[in-house]
Design a protein around this motif. Structure first.
Motif, PDB file in Angstrom:
ATOM      1  N   LYS A 263      16.677   4.625  -8.582  1.00  0.00           N
ATOM      2  CA  LYS A 263      17.774   4.985  -7.680  1.00  0.00           C
ATOM      3  C   LYS A 263      18.090   3.861  -6.705  1.00  0.00           C
ATOM      4  CE  LYS A 263      17.143   9.970  -7.865  1.00  0.00           C
ATOM      5  NZ  LYS A 263      16.786  11.178  -7.149  1.00  0.00           N
ATOM      6  N   PHE A 264      17.040   3.223  -6.160  1.00  0.00           N
ATOM      7  CA  PHE A 264      17.266   2.180  -5.165  1.00  0.00           C
ATOM      8  C   PHE A 264      17.996   0.976  -5.759  1.00  0.00           C
ATOM      9  CE2 PHE A 264      13.674   3.379  -1.970  1.00  0.00           C
ATOM     10  CZ  PHE A 264      14.443   4.429  -1.510  1.00  0.00           C
ATOM     11  N   LYS A 265      17.871   0.769  -7.063  1.00  0.00           N
ATOM     12  CA  LYS A 265      18.580  -0.344  -7.704  1.00  0.00           C
ATOM     13  C   LYS A 265      20.091  -0.180  -7.603  1.00  0.00           C
ATOM     14  CE  LYS A 265      15.016  -1.380 -11.105  1.00  0.00           C
ATOM     15  NZ  LYS A 265      14.640  -1.338 -12.519  1.00  0.00           N
TER      16      LYS A 265
ATOM     17  N   TYR B 191       9.235   0.071   1.265  1.00  0.00           N
ATOM     18  CA  TYR B 191       9.053   1.270   0.434  1.00  0.00           C
ATOM     19  C   TYR B 191       7.563   1.535   0.250  1.00  0.00           C
ATOM     20  CZ  TYR B 191      13.339  -0.552  -2.002  1.00  0.00           C
ATOM     21  OH  TYR B 191      14.547  -1.079  -2.356  1.00  0.00           O
ATOM     22  N   ASN B 192       7.185   2.774   0.245  1.00  0.00           N
ATOM     23  CA  ASN B 192       5.828   3.181  -0.116  1.00  0.00           C
ATOM     24  C   ASN B 192       5.839   3.451  -1.620  1.00  0.00           C
ATOM     25  OD1 ASN B 192       3.256   4.185  -0.347  1.00  0.00           O
ATOM     26  ND2 ASN B 192       3.681   6.099   0.717  1.00  0.00           N
TER      27      ASN B 192
ATOM     28  N   MET C   3       6.984   9.544   4.822  1.00  0.00           N
ATOM     29  CA  MET C   3       6.090   9.279   3.694  1.00  0.00           C
ATOM     30  C   MET C   3       6.712   8.336   2.661  1.00  0.00           C
ATOM     31  SD  MET C   3       3.449  10.746   4.743  1.00  0.00           S
ATOM     32  CE  MET C   3       2.338  10.714   3.349  1.00  0.00           C
ATOM     33  N   LEU C   4       7.988   8.062   2.792  1.00  0.00           N
ATOM     34  CA  LEU C   4       8.640   7.105   1.899  1.00  0.00           C
ATOM     35  C   LEU C   4       8.450   5.662   2.366  1.00  0.00           C
ATOM     36  CD1 LEU C   4      12.036   8.952   1.307  1.00  0.00           C
ATOM     37  CD2 LEU C   4      10.148   8.683  -0.335  1.00  0.00           C
TER      38      LEU C   4
ATOM     39  N   LYS D  25       7.484   8.226  -6.338  1.00  0.00           N
ATOM     40  CA  LYS D  25       7.404   8.365  -7.793  1.00  0.00           C
ATOM     41  C   LYS D  25       8.111   9.627  -8.284  1.00  0.00           C
ATOM     42  CE  LYS D  25       3.191   5.696  -8.040  1.00  0.00           C
ATOM     43  NZ  LYS D  25       1.758   5.683  -8.201  1.00  0.00           N
ATOM     44  N   GLU D  26       7.892  10.750  -7.588  1.00  0.00           N
ATOM     45  CA  GLU D  26       8.509  12.020  -7.989  1.00  0.00           C
ATOM     46  C   GLU D  26      10.032  11.950  -7.985  1.00  0.00           C
ATOM     47  OE1 GLU D  26       7.067  14.925  -5.213  1.00  0.00           O
ATOM     48  OE2 GLU D  26       5.012  14.787  -5.963  1.00  0.00           O
TER      49      GLU D  26
END
Length: 117
Positions: free
Chosen positions: A72-74, A57-58, A90-91, A65-66
């Motif tokens: 969400k990933f949790k 993840y970036n 970009m993610l 962040k936005e």
């Protein structure tokens, strides 16, 4: 053969490429924003790397962040996270160094030095 996925405006990517250039290491450059990693590529790199998925993840990026992706990933499975990461380069954490036998995510000079000996 080494491939390096980078974003042209990323200062860390610029340092990584300079590092490779200074050591005269041949590599293929791939612009992560223009040629985003596919789901299959991300899954393969993740499986081959032995790294935790969160390393891909970036987390410092604006998009991450936005979209409140930490939360969400949790709630998502690994497969769902990989599919989501594949939607936008970009993610994805960068740079990513890919070779036949190693995947390095992010630029940590000591890790790259150890691998490139």
């Amino acid at each position: 053969m080494i491939t390096v996925l980078c974003y042209k405006n990323c200062s860390t990517c610029k340092r990584a490429l300079k590092y490779l250039d200074d050591k005269n290491i041949d590599y293929t450059y791939r612009e992560i924003k223009e040629e985003k990693p596919s789901y299959d590529e991300l899954k393969s790199w993740y499986m081959r790397s032995g790294l935790e998925l969160k390393r891909f993840y970036n987390t410092s990026g604006a998009l991450y962040k936005e979209r409140h992706l930490k939360e969400k990933f949790k709630e998502m499975s690994e497969d769902e996270i990989l599919r989501y990461l594949a939607t936008d380069g970009m993610l994805v954490k960068r740079p990513i160094l890919i070779s036949d036998d190693k995947i390095l995510v992010g630029f940590k000079p000591h890790e790259w030095e150890e691998y490139l000996k």
